[in-house]
Structure formats: C-alpha cells, structure tokens
Scaffold this motif. Structure first.
Motif, PDB file in Angstrom:
ATOM      1  N   PHE A   3       0.826  -1.202   0.000  1.00  7.74           N
ATOM      2  CA  PHE A   3       0.000   0.000   0.000  1.00  7.74           C
ATOM      3  C   PHE A   3       0.861   1.253   0.000  1.00  7.74           C
ATOM      4  O   PHE A   3       1.862   1.349   0.703  1.00  7.74           O
ATOM      5  CB  PHE A   3      -0.923   0.019   1.205  1.00  7.74           C
ATOM      6  CG  PHE A   3      -1.757   1.266   1.294  1.00  7.74           C
ATOM      7  CD1 PHE A   3      -2.789   1.482   0.398  1.00  7.74           C
ATOM      8  CD2 PHE A   3      -1.485   2.235   2.253  1.00  7.74           C
ATOM      9  CE1 PHE A   3      -3.541   2.640   0.463  1.00  7.74           C
ATOM     10  CE2 PHE A   3      -2.244   3.387   2.328  1.00  7.74           C
ATOM     11  CZ  PHE A   3      -3.273   3.589   1.428  1.00  7.74           C
ATOM     12  N   SER A   4       0.456   2.219  -0.813  1.00 11.20           N
ATOM     13  CA  SER A   4       1.156   3.499  -0.892  1.00 11.20           C
ATOM     14  C   SER A   4       0.128   4.617  -0.906  1.00 11.20           C
ATOM     15  O   SER A   4      -0.978   4.466  -1.428  1.00 11.20           O
ATOM     16  CB  SER A   4       2.007   3.564  -2.167  1.00 11.20           C
ATOM     17  OG  SER A   4       2.501   4.877  -2.369  1.00 11.20           O
ATOM     18  N   LEU A   5       0.527   5.752  -0.336  1.00 10.72           N
ATOM     19  CA  LEU A   5      -0.323   6.934  -0.382  1.00 10.72           C
ATOM     20  C   LEU A   5      -0.164   7.694  -1.699  1.00 10.72           C
ATOM     21  O   LEU A   5      -0.855   8.697  -1.908  1.00 10.72           O
ATOM     22  CB  LEU A   5       0.015   7.877   0.776  1.00 10.72           C
ATOM     23  CG  LEU A   5      -0.355   7.389   2.182  1.00 10.72           C
ATOM     24  CD1 LEU A   5       0.210   8.349   3.223  1.00 10.72           C
ATOM     25  CD2 LEU A   5      -1.863   7.271   2.343  1.00 10.72           C
ATOM     26  N   ASP A   6       0.712   7.212  -2.577  1.00 14.57           N
ATOM     27  CA  ASP A   6       0.921   7.883  -3.855  1.00 14.57           C
ATOM     28  C   ASP A   6      -0.356   7.856  -4.685  1.00 14.57           C
ATOM     29  O   ASP A   6      -1.035   6.825  -4.791  1.00 14.57           O
ATOM     30  CB  ASP A   6       2.044   7.212  -4.640  1.00 14.57           C
ATOM     31  CG  ASP A   6       3.400   7.400  -3.990  1.00 14.57           C
ATOM     32  OD1 ASP A   6       3.531   8.301  -3.133  1.00 14.57           O
ATOM     33  OD2 ASP A   6       4.324   6.640  -4.329  1.00 14.57           O
ATOM     34  N   LEU A   7      -0.671   8.986  -5.282  1.00 12.25           N
ATOM     35  CA  LEU A   7      -1.855   9.108  -6.120  1.00 12.25           C
ATOM     36  C   LEU A   7      -1.443   9.056  -7.589  1.00 12.25           C
ATOM     37  O   LEU A   7      -0.271   9.265  -7.918  1.00 12.25           O
ATOM     38  CB  LEU A   7      -2.564  10.435  -5.836  1.00 12.25           C
ATOM     39  CG  LEU A   7      -2.962  10.690  -4.376  1.00 12.25           C
ATOM     40  CD1 LEU A   7      -3.600  12.080  -4.247  1.00 12.25           C
ATOM     41  CD2 LEU A   7      -3.906   9.616  -3.856  1.00 12.25           C
ATOM     42  N   PRO A   8      -2.377   8.795  -8.480  1.00 16.45           N
ATOM     43  CA  PRO A   8      -2.056   8.864  -9.911  1.00 16.45           C
ATOM     44  C   PRO A   8      -1.497  10.235 -10.283  1.00 16.45           C
ATOM     45  O   PRO A   8      -1.811  11.247  -9.637  1.00 16.45           O
ATOM     46  CB  PRO A   8      -3.410   8.615 -10.576  1.00 16.45           C
ATOM     47  CG  PRO A   8      -4.166   7.776  -9.591  1.00 16.45           C
ATOM     48  CD  PRO A   8      -3.752   8.308  -8.251  1.00 16.45           C
ATOM     49  N   ASP A  57      -6.994   4.648 -12.845  1.00 15.82           N
ATOM     50  CA  ASP A  57      -7.219   6.046 -13.195  1.00 15.82           C
ATOM     51  C   ASP A  57      -8.705   6.400 -13.165  1.00 15.82           C
ATOM     52  O   ASP A  57      -9.090   7.490 -12.715  1.00 15.82           O
ATOM     53  CB  ASP A  57      -6.630   6.358 -14.566  1.00 15.82           C
ATOM     54  CG  ASP A  57      -5.108   6.320 -14.570  1.00 15.82           C
ATOM     55  OD1 ASP A  57      -4.509   6.632 -13.515  1.00 15.82           O
ATOM     56  OD2 ASP A  57      -4.522   5.990 -15.608  1.00 15.82           O
ATOM     57  N   LEU A  58      -9.546   5.504 -13.645  1.00 12.39           N
ATOM     58  CA  LEU A  58     -10.991   5.758 -13.596  1.00 12.39           C
ATOM     59  C   LEU A  58     -11.503   5.708 -12.166  1.00 12.39           C
ATOM     60  O   LEU A  58     -12.406   6.491 -11.797  1.00 12.39           O
ATOM     61  CB  LEU A  58     -11.749   4.758 -14.468  1.00 12.39           C
ATOM     62  CG  LEU A  58     -11.498   4.830 -15.968  1.00 12.39           C
ATOM     63  CD1 LEU A  58     -12.419   3.857 -16.702  1.00 12.39           C
ATOM     64  CD2 LEU A  58     -11.677   6.243 -16.505  1.00 12.39           C
ATOM     65  N   LEU A  59     -10.944   4.822 -11.348  1.00  9.53           N
ATOM     66  CA  LEU A  59     -11.336   4.783  -9.939  1.00  9.53           C
ATOM     67  C   LEU A  59     -10.948   6.083  -9.250  1.00  9.53           C
ATOM     68  O   LEU A  59     -11.713   6.619  -8.434  1.00  9.53           O
ATOM     69  CB  LEU A  59     -10.676   3.592  -9.246  1.00  9.53           C
ATOM     70  CG  LEU A  59     -11.050   3.398  -7.766  1.00  9.53           C
ATOM     71  CD1 LEU A  59     -12.546   3.128  -7.606  1.00  9.53           C
ATOM     72  CD2 LEU A  59     -10.237   2.256  -7.150  1.00  9.53           C
ATOM     73  N   PHE A  60      -9.781   6.598  -9.570  1.00 15.19           N
ATOM     74  CA  PHE A  60      -9.363   7.882  -9.014  1.00 15.19           C
ATOM     75  C   PHE A  60     -10.338   8.982  -9.425  1.00 15.19           C
ATOM     76  O   PHE A  60     -10.773   9.788  -8.596  1.00 15.19           O
ATOM     77  CB  PHE A  60      -7.949   8.214  -9.507  1.00 15.19           C
ATOM     78  CG  PHE A  60      -7.372   9.485  -8.950  1.00 15.19           C
ATOM     79  CD1 PHE A  60      -6.926   9.541  -7.640  1.00 15.19           C
ATOM     80  CD2 PHE A  60      -7.268  10.624  -9.738  1.00 15.19           C
ATOM     81  CE1 PHE A  60      -6.387  10.712  -7.115  1.00 15.19           C
ATOM     82  CE2 PHE A  60      -6.729  11.795  -9.231  1.00 15.19           C
ATOM     83  CZ  PHE A  60      -6.298  11.843  -7.912  1.00 15.19           C
ATOM     84  N   ALA A  61     -10.701   9.009 -10.697  1.00 16.83           N
ATOM     85  CA  ALA A  61     -11.634  10.032 -11.173  1.00 16.83           C
ATOM     86  C   ALA A  61     -12.979   9.920 -10.468  1.00 16.83           C
ATOM     87  O   ALA A  61     -13.537  10.922  -9.993  1.00 16.83           O
ATOM     88  CB  ALA A  61     -11.814   9.903 -12.689  1.00 16.83           C
ATOM     89  N   ALA A  62     -13.521   8.722 -10.376  1.00 14.42           N
ATOM     90  CA  ALA A  62     -14.858   8.546  -9.797  1.00 14.42           C
ATOM     91  C   ALA A  62     -14.888   8.855  -8.312  1.00 14.42           C
ATOM     92  O   ALA A  62     -15.811   9.525  -7.822  1.00 14.42           O
ATOM     93  CB  ALA A  62     -15.353   7.128 -10.062  1.00 14.42           C
TER      94      ALA A  62
END
Length: 210
Positions: A3-8, A57-62
């Motif tokens: 697990f990482s806190l890094d975002l897209p 990426d879509l999960l991040f967007a949603a």
C-alpha cells in the motif's frame, strides 16, 4: 499489495485534484481523496486489482470527483450526485477520455448514494460506493491497518458536518435538487425539522470520528 499513499499523476490527475481543491471545502476534498485510498484497499482485499474491469485512473476520477456536486461549481439545479457526475464528465471530456469510460465514471458518481443499485452496475460503481462508505466507517475492519496513515495525510476536519452543510445548501436551491427520498432531499428535511441530521448523529459511532 504494497500500500502506498501515492496518487495517480499526469495532466488528468492534476486537473481532477485542482477541480476538487478549488471548489470543495478542505474537509470534503480530503474525504474525496480518502475514498480513493480506501477503495484501492478494498479492491486489493476483494482480489480485483488484476480484474480486466479494474482501472486505477478511472477509480481515481470517480472517487475523487464523487462530491463535486457539493462544491462551488454546482448550481443546485439537480441532485448533487447528478450535477457532480455531469461536472466530472465535462472535465474528463476536456482531457479526451473515451466516452465509454466517461459514462462509467458518470454512473459511479451518480449512483454512489444508491445502495443496492451501485453494487450491481459494475466494478467501478461498486468500488466507488464502497470506498466512500469506508470513509464513513462501513467495513472499517477491512481498511483499519492503513487508516491511521490515510487520516494523517488527509485529516477529517469535521468532514461529516461540512459535507452535510454543503449538500443541504445546494438542496435548498431548487425542488429538483432535493427530490423526496434522495439523500439531499432527506438531509434538507431533517435539518429543517430538527437542526441536525441522522448522518451527523451517526458520526458518533464511526470508528474514525466525524
């Protein structure tokens, strides 16, 4: 999963975060990012990170855009979920995201407050609703090992009250924004009737607090 806190990263991710931070309150913006991180953890728990339908990426967007309808970009002319989905679609379209993917994100956002429906509309809608729910304490045990790190990076800041305030303010702008039995409509009625909503009361039992 490590697990990482890094975002897209990249232009689209930057535009998503910019839209959220410029239009939502800090508590709601933090909630939106936490929802993504929790959704990732739940995706790993469910063993679907390698699923063909899984798209980070879509999960991040949603997840990060799911409350865009509570921010200053929303006019209060429709349910906040629908206005947020429309705003998210416009943002994604501006970055040449394929229409089929835009439709998936639109649906995930529009249905994130619809239990029993979102879960049946594909992996993206399911994970979006579950990530949001985890930030309210649902299935907390599945994400508890990383919750402290996530909250340290993105504090709650009385999120529940701030979110309810934003939803109610927009629901009060028009009848179309507060239809009977919608989340916005019910929160508005509860606020007008008693000054505090059941969602705010339930925050007391959330393992993460308000």
């Amino acid at each position: 999963m490590d697990f990482s806190l890094d975002l897209p990263t990249g232009p689209l991710a930057e535009a998503i975060l910019a839209a959220v931070h410029s239009s939502e309150t800090p508590p709601v913006a933090n909630h939106s990012v936490r929802s993504f991180l929790f959704a990732e953890l739940l995706a790993a728990h469910e063993g679907c990170l390698d699923d063909a339908a899984y798209d980070r990426d879509l999960l991040f967007a949603a997840t990060v855009l799911h409350d865009l309808g509570t921010g200053t970009l929303a006019k209060g002319e429709a349910r906040f979920e629908v206005e947020g989905a429309d705003l998210a679609a416009d943002l994604l379209r501006g970055h040449q995201v394929p229409e089929a993917d835009i439709d998936r994100v639109w649906e995930a956002i529009a249905l994130h407050t619809s239990p029993g429906i979102a879960e049946r509309r594909g992996l993206l809608s399911h994970l979006t609703r579950e990530g949001v729910g985890a930030d309210f304490g649902r299935n907390a045990a599945l994400v508890s090992r990383q919750a402290e790190r996530i909250h340290a990076a993105y504090p709650r800041l009385a999120m529940v009250r701030s979110l309810v305030d934003a939803i109610v303010e927009r629901a009060a702008r028009s009848d179309a924004a507060a239809p009977r039995h919608s989340l916005g409509g019910e929160l508005l009625r509860e606020r007008r009737a008693g000054g505090v909503t059941e969602l705010e009361r339930s925050a007391a039992s959330c393992p993460w607090g308000e």
